[in-house]
Write an enzyme that holds these catalytic residues in place. Structure first.
Site, PDB file in Angstrom:
ATOM      1  N   SER A  68       0.567  -1.454  -0.197  1.00 29.31           N
ATOM      2  CA  SER A  68       0.200   0.120   0.202  1.00 29.31           C
ATOM      3  C   SER A  68       0.758   1.184   0.241  1.00 29.31           C
ATOM      4  O   SER A  68      -0.077   2.025  -0.729  1.00 29.31           O
ATOM      5  CB  SER A  68      -0.554  -0.184   1.309  1.00 29.31           C
ATOM      6  OG  SER A  68      -0.405  -0.142   2.494  1.00 29.31           O
ATOM      7  N   THR A  69       1.960   0.653   0.679  1.00 31.16           N
ATOM      8  CA  THR A  69       2.878   2.402   0.690  1.00 31.16           C
ATOM      9  C   THR A  69       3.250   2.711  -0.332  1.00 31.16           C
ATOM     10  O   THR A  69       3.166   3.812  -0.667  1.00 31.16           O
ATOM     11  CB  THR A  69       4.211   2.023   1.229  1.00 31.16           C
ATOM     12  OG1 THR A  69       3.970   1.878   2.563  1.00 31.16           O
ATOM     13  CG2 THR A  69       5.713   3.124   1.520  1.00 31.16           C
ATOM     14  N   TYR A  70       3.772   2.003  -1.588  1.00 28.13           N
ATOM     15  CA  TYR A  70       3.627   2.457  -3.330  1.00 28.13           C
ATOM     16  C   TYR A  70       2.306   2.862  -3.396  1.00 28.13           C
ATOM     17  O   TYR A  70       1.984   3.696  -4.590  1.00 28.13           O
ATOM     18  CB  TYR A  70       4.514   1.423  -3.987  1.00 28.13           C
ATOM     19  CG  TYR A  70       6.152   1.170  -3.516  1.00 28.13           C
ATOM     20  CD1 TYR A  70       6.694   2.372  -3.861  1.00 28.13           C
ATOM     21  CD2 TYR A  70       7.051  -0.509  -3.075  1.00 28.13           C
ATOM     22  CE1 TYR A  70       8.200   2.104  -3.429  1.00 28.13           C
ATOM     23  CE2 TYR A  70       8.063  -0.230  -3.229  1.00 28.13           C
ATOM     24  CZ  TYR A  70       8.521   1.443  -3.202  1.00 28.13           C
ATOM     25  OH  TYR A  70       9.816   1.177  -2.567  1.00 28.13           O
ATOM     26  N   ALA A  71       1.548   1.790  -3.588  1.00 26.14           N
ATOM     27  CA  ALA A  71       0.747   1.963  -4.425  1.00 26.14           C
ATOM     28  C   ALA A  71      -0.413   3.564  -4.700  1.00 26.14           C
ATOM     29  O   ALA A  71      -1.098   3.727  -4.872  1.00 26.14           O
ATOM     30  CB  ALA A  71      -0.630   0.745  -4.020  1.00 26.14           C
ATOM     31  N   ARG A  72       0.144   3.755  -2.988  1.00 27.72           N
ATOM     32  CA  ARG A  72      -1.019   4.505  -2.259  1.00 27.72           C
ATOM     33  C   ARG A  72      -0.212   5.699  -3.086  1.00 27.72           C
ATOM     34  O   ARG A  72      -0.257   7.647  -3.198  1.00 27.72           O
ATOM     35  CB  ARG A  72      -1.015   5.528  -1.253  1.00 27.72           C
ATOM     36  CG  ARG A  72      -1.663   4.940  -0.531  1.00 27.72           C
ATOM     37  CD  ARG A  72      -2.032   4.457   0.965  1.00 27.72           C
ATOM     38  NE  ARG A  72      -2.403   3.718   1.289  1.00 27.72           N
ATOM     39  CZ  ARG A  72      -3.337   3.316   2.764  1.00 27.72           C
ATOM     40  NH1 ARG A  72      -3.121   4.302   3.217  1.00 27.72           N
ATOM     41  NH2 ARG A  72      -3.108   2.134   3.458  1.00 27.72           N
ATOM     42  N   LEU A 122      10.072  -8.545 -10.659  1.00 24.70           N
ATOM     43  CA  LEU A 122       8.976  -7.029 -10.274  1.00 24.70           C
ATOM     44  C   LEU A 122       8.677  -6.315 -11.893  1.00 24.70           C
ATOM     45  O   LEU A 122       9.604  -6.018 -12.091  1.00 24.70           O
ATOM     46  CB  LEU A 122       9.714  -6.259  -9.167  1.00 24.70           C
ATOM     47  CG  LEU A 122       9.717  -7.577  -7.841  1.00 24.70           C
ATOM     48  CD1 LEU A 122      10.625  -6.910  -6.447  1.00 24.70           C
ATOM     49  CD2 LEU A 122       8.535  -8.230  -7.667  1.00 24.70           C
ATOM     50  N   GLU A 123       7.769  -6.177 -11.599  1.00 20.92           N
ATOM     51  CA  GLU A 123       7.496  -5.098 -12.493  1.00 20.92           C
ATOM     52  C   GLU A 123       6.532  -3.734 -12.484  1.00 20.92           C
ATOM     53  O   GLU A 123       5.764  -4.043 -11.144  1.00 20.92           O
ATOM     54  CB  GLU A 123       6.480  -5.322 -13.584  1.00 20.92           C
ATOM     55  CG  GLU A 123       7.125  -6.798 -14.699  1.00 20.92           C
ATOM     56  CD  GLU A 123       6.860  -8.228 -14.510  1.00 20.92           C
ATOM     57  OE1 GLU A 123       5.705  -8.382 -13.254  1.00 20.92           O
ATOM     58  OE2 GLU A 123       7.602  -8.850 -14.102  1.00 20.92           O
ATOM     59  N   LYS A 125      14.253 -21.345 -12.550  1.00 20.43           N
ATOM     60  CA  LYS A 125      16.238 -20.878 -11.693  1.00 20.43           C
ATOM     61  C   LYS A 125      16.520 -19.435 -12.471  1.00 20.43           C
ATOM     62  O   LYS A 125      17.562 -19.381 -12.555  1.00 20.43           O
ATOM     63  CB  LYS A 125      17.127 -21.683 -12.297  1.00 20.43           C
ATOM     64  CG  LYS A 125      16.562 -23.523 -11.234  1.00 20.43           C
ATOM     65  CD  LYS A 125      17.340 -24.163 -11.447  1.00 20.43           C
ATOM     66  CE  LYS A 125      16.457 -25.526 -10.527  1.00 20.43           C
ATOM     67  NZ  LYS A 125      17.532 -26.815 -10.989  1.00 20.43           N
TER      68      LYS A 125
END
EC number: 3.5.4.13
Length: 188
Positions: free
Chosen positions: A112-116, A136-137, A179
């Site tokens: 949520s820290t990034y989403a917000r 990660l994208e 892998k």
């Protein structure tokens, strides 16, 4: 399928090395500074992003083609803070290396820290018997530059255990991302 608890996750780490390295509690402070949390939570695991990033750029005027992906689309950076340009995209990878049991499917959700802040994290499910670093994208959906902090929490993995073992696992069908180490680009 049932979502698995912190107790089950700890046991899977001890018995099967499911996550390496593993933080068995939430870490919110490092060197007396607040950070974006990572580690074991009640029903999941918050993973960290490494300092390896590939940031999309338009300097070479190429086209993004998932069937014929060009590294010219990206700029490589090893940094503690990755700055994603407005309305742009970056790839990173988890610090943690995952080994998924045959009867488990793992889904990833953003923090949520990034989403917000308008930063969306996307990862496809980790399939039974897949292993590797997770690519990660990160999408910056804002009209402003956005920061991603290396070595801090980036996303949460939720572990879903099936009541049946699958007939064919990711390892059985020799999946193309098996892998993977480091940030892995699209493969066809």
């Amino acid at each position: 399928m049932a979502i698995m608890s912190d107790k089950w996750i700890k046991e899977a780490v001890i018995n099967h090395s499911m996550i390496r390295p593993f933080a068995e509690k939430q870490v919110r402070v490092h060197n007396k500074e607040k950070i974006i949390s990572y580690g074991l939570s009640s029903y999941g695991y918050d993973a960290r992003v490494s300092n390896e990033f590939k940031i999309f750029t338009n300097i070479n005027s190429t086209t993004v083609d998932p069937k014929n992906f060009s590294e010219y689309n990206l700029v490589d950076r090893e940094v503690d803070v990755c700055i994603i340009p407005p309305n742009s995209f970056a790839l990173g990878r988890t610090i943690e290396y995952f080994k998924i049991p045959r009867d488990v499917l793992v889904i990833c959700v953003g923090k949520s820290t990034y989403a917000r802040c308008g930063i969306i994290v996307n990862v496809t499910p980790l399939e039974p018997e897949w292993e590797g670093h997770v690519t990660l994208e990160f999408s910056n959906t804002t009209p402003l530059p956005a920061k991603i902090y290396a070595n801090e929490g980036a996303c949460q993995f939720l572990f879903l255990k099936s009541d049946q073992i699958c007939d064919t696992s990711y390892a059985d069908r020799q999946g193309k991302y098996m892998k993977q180490v480091g940030v892995t680009l699209p493969l066809t």
